[in-house]
Design a protein around this motif. Sequence first.
Motif, PDB file in Angstrom:
ATOM      1  N   PRO A 193       0.841  -1.192   0.000  1.00  0.00           N
ATOM      2  CA  PRO A 193       0.000   0.000   0.000  1.00  0.00           C
ATOM      3  C   PRO A 193       0.880   1.247   0.000  1.00  0.00           C
ATOM      4  O   PRO A 193       2.025   1.218   0.468  1.00  0.00           O
ATOM      5  N   ARG A 194       0.357   2.331  -0.517  1.00  0.00           N
ATOM      6  CA  ARG A 194       1.169   3.535  -0.678  1.00  0.00           C
ATOM      7  C   ARG A 194       1.888   3.893   0.628  1.00  0.00           C
ATOM      8  O   ARG A 194       1.261   4.144   1.652  1.00  0.00           O
ATOM      9  N   PRO A 195       3.215   3.894   0.625  1.00  0.00           N
ATOM     10  CA  PRO A 195       4.001   4.041   1.854  1.00  0.00           C
ATOM     11  C   PRO A 195       4.163   5.496   2.285  1.00  0.00           C
ATOM     12  O   PRO A 195       5.257   6.067   2.211  1.00  0.00           O
ATOM     13  N   ARG A 196       3.092   6.093   2.771  1.00  0.00           N
ATOM     14  CA  ARG A 196       3.122   7.496   3.178  1.00  0.00           C
ATOM     15  C   ARG A 196       4.078   7.725   4.342  1.00  0.00           C
ATOM     16  O   ARG A 196       4.680   8.774   4.471  1.00  0.00           O
ATOM     17  N   ASN A 197       4.224   6.741   5.234  1.00  0.00           N
ATOM     18  CA  ASN A 197       5.165   6.860   6.351  1.00  0.00           C
ATOM     19  C   ASN A 197       5.793   5.506   6.632  1.00  0.00           C
ATOM     20  O   ASN A 197       5.348   4.484   6.114  1.00  0.00           O
ATOM     21  N   SER A 268      -2.127  13.872   1.910  1.00  0.00           N
ATOM     22  CA  SER A 268      -1.083  12.907   2.240  1.00  0.00           C
ATOM     23  C   SER A 268      -1.480  12.087   3.462  1.00  0.00           C
ATOM     24  O   SER A 268      -1.232  10.872   3.525  1.00  0.00           O
ATOM     25  N   MET A 269      -2.102  12.747   4.440  1.00  0.00           N
ATOM     26  CA  MET A 269      -2.570  12.025   5.624  1.00  0.00           C
ATOM     27  C   MET A 269      -3.642  11.004   5.248  1.00  0.00           C
ATOM     28  O   MET A 269      -3.659   9.884   5.757  1.00  0.00           O
ATOM     29  N   THR A 270      -4.531  11.404   4.338  1.00  0.00           N
ATOM     30  CA  THR A 270      -5.588  10.494   3.879  1.00  0.00           C
ATOM     31  C   THR A 270      -4.989   9.238   3.261  1.00  0.00           C
ATOM     32  O   THR A 270      -5.465   8.123   3.492  1.00  0.00           O
ATOM     33  N   VAL A 271      -3.933   9.420   2.478  1.00  0.00           N
ATOM     34  CA  VAL A 271      -3.257   8.283   1.852  1.00  0.00           C
ATOM     35  C   VAL A 271      -2.761   7.304   2.915  1.00  0.00           C
ATOM     36  O   VAL A 271      -2.926   6.080   2.794  1.00  0.00           O
ATOM     37  N   ALA A 272      -2.170   7.840   3.987  1.00  0.00           N
ATOM     38  CA  ALA A 272      -1.628   6.981   5.042  1.00  0.00           C
ATOM     39  C   ALA A 272      -2.718   6.171   5.714  1.00  0.00           C
ATOM     40  O   ALA A 272      -2.603   4.945   5.868  1.00  0.00           O
ATOM     41  N   PHE A 273      -3.799   6.832   6.112  1.00  0.00           N
ATOM     42  CA  PHE A 273      -4.860   6.122   6.822  1.00  0.00           C
ATOM     43  C   PHE A 273      -5.560   5.104   5.915  1.00  0.00           C
ATOM     44  O   PHE A 273      -5.978   4.037   6.367  1.00  0.00           O
ATOM     45  N   ARG A 274      -5.671   5.416   4.617  1.00  0.00           N
ATOM     46  CA  ARG A 274      -6.242   4.451   3.674  1.00  0.00           C
ATOM     47  C   ARG A 274      -5.327   3.229   3.526  1.00  0.00           C
ATOM     48  O   ARG A 274      -5.799   2.092   3.425  1.00  0.00           O
ATOM     49  N   SER A 275      -4.033   3.473   3.529  1.00  0.00           N
ATOM     50  CA  SER A 275      -3.081   2.361   3.404  1.00  0.00           C
ATOM     51  C   SER A 275      -3.218   1.366   4.549  1.00  0.00           C
ATOM     52  O   SER A 275      -3.060   0.152   4.362  1.00  0.00           O
ATOM     53  N   TYR A 276      -3.519   1.861   5.752  1.00  0.00           N
ATOM     54  CA  TYR A 276      -3.686   0.952   6.885  1.00  0.00           C
ATOM     55  C   TYR A 276      -4.893   0.038   6.688  1.00  0.00           C
ATOM     56  O   TYR A 276      -4.860  -1.136   7.075  1.00  0.00           O
ATOM     57  N   TRP A 277      -5.946   0.556   6.070  1.00  0.00           N
ATOM     58  CA  TRP A 277      -7.095  -0.297   5.779  1.00  0.00           C
ATOM     59  C   TRP A 277      -6.742  -1.361   4.740  1.00  0.00           C
ATOM     60  O   TRP A 277      -7.225  -2.504   4.813  1.00  0.00           O
ATOM     61  N   ILE A 279      -3.749  -2.648   4.423  1.00  0.00           N
ATOM     62  CA  ILE A 279      -2.946  -3.614   5.179  1.00  0.00           C
ATOM     63  C   ILE A 279      -3.848  -4.530   5.989  1.00  0.00           C
ATOM     64  O   ILE A 279      -3.641  -5.748   6.063  1.00  0.00           O
ATOM     65  N   ALA A 280      -4.890  -3.954   6.607  1.00  0.00           N
ATOM     66  CA  ALA A 280      -5.814  -4.757   7.418  1.00  0.00           C
ATOM     67  C   ALA A 280      -6.479  -5.847   6.577  1.00  0.00           C
ATOM     68  O   ALA A 280      -6.619  -6.994   7.021  1.00  0.00           O
ATOM     69  N   SER A 281      -6.873  -5.500   5.358  1.00  0.00           N
ATOM     70  CA  SER A 281      -7.496  -6.473   4.470  1.00  0.00           C
ATOM     71  C   SER A 281      -6.511  -7.582   4.099  1.00  0.00           C
ATOM     72  O   SER A 281      -6.851  -8.773   4.114  1.00  0.00           O
ATOM     73  N   TYR A 282      -5.280  -7.198   3.776  1.00  0.00           N
ATOM     74  CA  TYR A 282      -4.259  -8.178   3.410  1.00  0.00           C
ATOM     75  C   TYR A 282      -3.906  -9.067   4.598  1.00  0.00           C
ATOM     76  O   TYR A 282      -3.777 -10.289   4.459  1.00  0.00           O
ATOM     77  N   ALA A 283      -3.773  -8.468   5.780  1.00  0.00           N
ATOM     78  CA  ALA A 283      -3.426  -9.238   6.975  1.00  0.00           C
ATOM     79  C   ALA A 283      -4.513 -10.261   7.299  1.00  0.00           C
ATOM     80  O   ALA A 283      -4.220 -11.401   7.681  1.00  0.00           O
ATOM     81  N   LYS A 284      -5.767  -9.865   7.132  1.00  0.00           N
ATOM     82  CA  LYS A 284      -6.874 -10.794   7.391  1.00  0.00           C
ATOM     83  C   LYS A 284      -6.792 -11.997   6.463  1.00  0.00           C
ATOM     84  O   LYS A 284      -6.994 -13.148   6.883  1.00  0.00           O
TER      85      LYS A 284
END
Length: 318
Positions: A193-197, A268-277, A279-284
């Motif tokens: 996912p887009r690596p904002r941080n 840019s912040m939106t990109v980061a928080f979207r990336s975590y979702w 990751i959550a889907s992939y981790a599941k």
Amino acid sequence: MCMVARGTYFNRIFFVFTPEFMNFAGMKGDELQKMAGKIVSSAASLLKVALMSRRASGKGEWKERGLVVMGNGPSLRGTIDNDSIWLRNHDLMAVNFAANTPDFFTLRPCHYVLADGHFFGGVATDPNVAKLWSALLKTDWRMTLWVPWKYAAQTWRRIGTHPMVEVKVFNLTPVEGCEWLCHWLMDSGLGMPRPRNVLIPAVMVGIREGYRKIYLAGADHSWTRTLSVDDENFVVSVQPHFYSDNEEEHKRVRSTYAGLHLHDVLGSMTVAFRSYWQIASYAKEKGVEIINATPGSMIDAFPRLQRRSPAASEGEYT
């Protein structure tokens, strides 16, 4: 071109969009536009992977021991001071300038992730970066240093034949579009996912290393609470850490935000928080549990660690 089996890779591309095209029947309006957007994003992701990605370090074996990914947010100070037993009972991963603190030599993380190009190109101009590499060279325990593949050669030159530090690589290539395709690219180590941080590649590295349970500590992400615009319309973003930043780091952050508009920063912040979702889907899908152990964290994609259990003295949380 990315170092994958070219025949297998490009044959797969031929079939990438077939399931999506089959879903076009009966779609109207917004649904059709959304599906078209996914296909365009998927095609762009495949192109970026072909041009930018290389073979990442191999997957690790499944691990029963949990991993704590330590972001550098201010709440990490309380975790270090009050929950040291819990930290010692897990593998630890540190990021960015954490090695410049005394805690680095106390906690002795077994994984360390650097992602920003500044850590590789700023040695001559930023005293904090020079101090970071000096600290990493003083590591006297076994640690894996994870870096983007494009900085691998620089890292190997700096680390040399350090007997305690192993260098591994990952791809920072951002992938978006059809979920199944993104998951396949992530599983192959070709994108993320887009690596904002830095926490985004850090968590992805943890999954690739085989950890079944990953905790996030010091992942405050409370950027909106310290964001403002001054009387000259300059965006001011104060990003506190669990350690005190010196003036050189304050200057670097100010220069980073110079010329940025508020909508740029919020986007840019939106990109980061979207990336975590993502990751959550992939981790599941991978059967990996990610738990946000950061008090007051703004990340809303992972379940929270709600309370200490009676067994907390032995390093367990609920």
